[in-house]
Structure formats: C-alpha cells, structure tokens
Design a protein around this motif. Sequence first.
Motif, PDB file in Angstrom:
ATOM      1  N   UNK A  89     -18.439  36.222  -8.253  1.00  0.00           N
ATOM      2  CA  UNK A  89     -19.418  36.225  -7.344  1.00  0.00           C
ATOM      3  C   UNK A  89     -20.790  35.965  -7.956  1.00  0.00           C
ATOM      4  N   UNK A  90     -21.231  36.514  -8.938  1.00  0.00           N
ATOM      5  CA  UNK A  90     -22.337  36.103  -9.699  1.00  0.00           C
ATOM      6  C   UNK A  90     -22.539  34.517 -10.130  1.00  0.00           C
ATOM      7  N   UNK A  95     -24.534  28.991  -9.438  1.00  0.00           N
ATOM      8  CA  UNK A  95     -24.076  27.651  -8.900  1.00  0.00           C
ATOM      9  C   UNK A  95     -24.657  27.005  -7.791  1.00  0.00           C
ATOM     10  N   UNK A  96     -24.431  27.715  -6.828  1.00  0.00           N
ATOM     11  CA  UNK A  96     -24.976  27.414  -5.443  1.00  0.00           C
ATOM     12  C   UNK A  96     -26.495  27.506  -5.234  1.00  0.00           C
ATOM     13  N   UNK A 103     -34.937  32.579 -10.793  1.00  0.00           N
ATOM     14  CA  UNK A 103     -34.740  32.878  -9.752  1.00  0.00           C
ATOM     15  C   UNK A 103     -33.176  32.703  -9.367  1.00  0.00           C
ATOM     16  N   UNK A 104     -32.654  31.766  -9.972  1.00  0.00           N
ATOM     17  CA  UNK A 104     -31.028  31.838  -9.696  1.00  0.00           C
ATOM     18  C   UNK A 104     -30.465  32.828 -10.546  1.00  0.00           C
ATOM     19  N   UNK A 105     -30.933  33.270 -11.485  1.00  0.00           N
ATOM     20  CA  UNK A 105     -30.458  34.464 -12.208  1.00  0.00           C
ATOM     21  C   UNK A 105     -30.506  35.860 -11.399  1.00  0.00           C
ATOM     22  N   UNK A 106     -31.719  35.992 -11.047  1.00  0.00           N
ATOM     23  CA  UNK A 106     -32.007  37.195 -10.190  1.00  0.00           C
ATOM     24  C   UNK A 106     -31.335  37.255  -8.874  1.00  0.00           C
ATOM     25  N   UNK A 107     -31.331  36.202  -8.124  1.00  0.00           N
ATOM     26  CA  UNK A 107     -30.146  36.166  -6.929  1.00  0.00           C
ATOM     27  C   UNK A 107     -28.777  36.372  -7.215  1.00  0.00           C
ATOM     28  N   UNK A 108     -28.463  35.721  -8.257  1.00  0.00           N
ATOM     29  CA  UNK A 108     -27.037  35.772  -8.464  1.00  0.00           C
ATOM     30  C   UNK A 108     -26.631  37.373  -9.213  1.00  0.00           C
ATOM     31  N   UNK A 109     -27.537  37.821  -9.860  1.00  0.00           N
ATOM     32  CA  UNK A 109     -27.412  39.317 -10.213  1.00  0.00           C
ATOM     33  C   UNK A 109     -27.556  40.188  -9.157  1.00  0.00           C
TER      34      UNK A 109
END
Length: 159
Positions: A89-90, A95-96, A103-109
């Motif tokens: 899921x992360x 990727x999306x 930003x990408x890391x915190x949203x996926x985390x």
Amino acid sequence: MIFALSAYAASMIAANLLVASYGSSISPILAFFFIGLDLTLRDWLHVRLKTWQMGGLIVGTGILTYLLNPAAEMIAVASAVSFLVAALVDWAVFVKTTGSWIKRANLSNTAGAAVDSVLFPTIAFGVLMPEIVILQFAAKVIGGGVWSYIFKKYDVSRL
C-alpha cells in the motif's frame, strides 16, 4: 545502499522480537522508532531501486520476517502479513503521489501505517484492539514524519 537494505529488514525483525517478548503494550513505542523508520526507508529505497527489486525486497523481507521469528508464532504471521500488505500500500501511494520526496513519503507512510496498525494487532492477538490501533497509527505517522525529516535534513543519500 547495503546499510539501508539491512536496516530496512532489521527494523522489522527487531520490532517483532520485542513485541513477542513484551506484548502489545510496547507496540506503540516500537511503531514510532522501528516501523516509522521502516516505512521511510522503503520510500528512500523506492527512488533508488528498480520496480522489480523493490517488489522483491518487500516480498523477501516479509518472508524473512516470518522465517526468523518462528517462536513468536502469531506475532511472526501477523508481522509478515501486515508488513507485506502495508509495504505494498505504501509503495502504491508513493508511486501515485506527485510532488517532493518528503510529501510523497509522508502520504504513503500514512497509508501504510493505517493498514499495518489495523492488521498487525488484530492478527497477532486475535481481536481488534482500538486503543492499540490508534496509538500505533499515531506513532507510525509521527515516527515516519520524524524519520523523513531526518533523511531530508541530513541527506542520507550515501546510506
């Protein structure tokens, strides 16, 4: 790179052994330090590995988590299942998502933490534990935020 790959696997294994020894009450602390690190390392590795390598790492670490913790029984099963699903899921959210790495890391985390926080204690202890789920989720999101800030601030590109 080898250090980052080793730390990625070691953080999961250490968290599993500690929760197997001390029970569910320690899981929010472990979530902050180990799972926040693990989620952030997955994102850091994502931009450095090929897709098939990242997929192999996620599956391989999930299997390794189970194989190295057979005495922990359901902790090992819960960890392998929740780790694998949360990492996927992360990965999908990372990727999306567009924008900066942090930003990408915190949203996926956040997405990975939500999945892991529900799956792990429910499978490990055989019952939905809302307090533990909420504490784990908060600890993973905050821990992931702290780790991603550290990665960005100290430019850990040489790991």
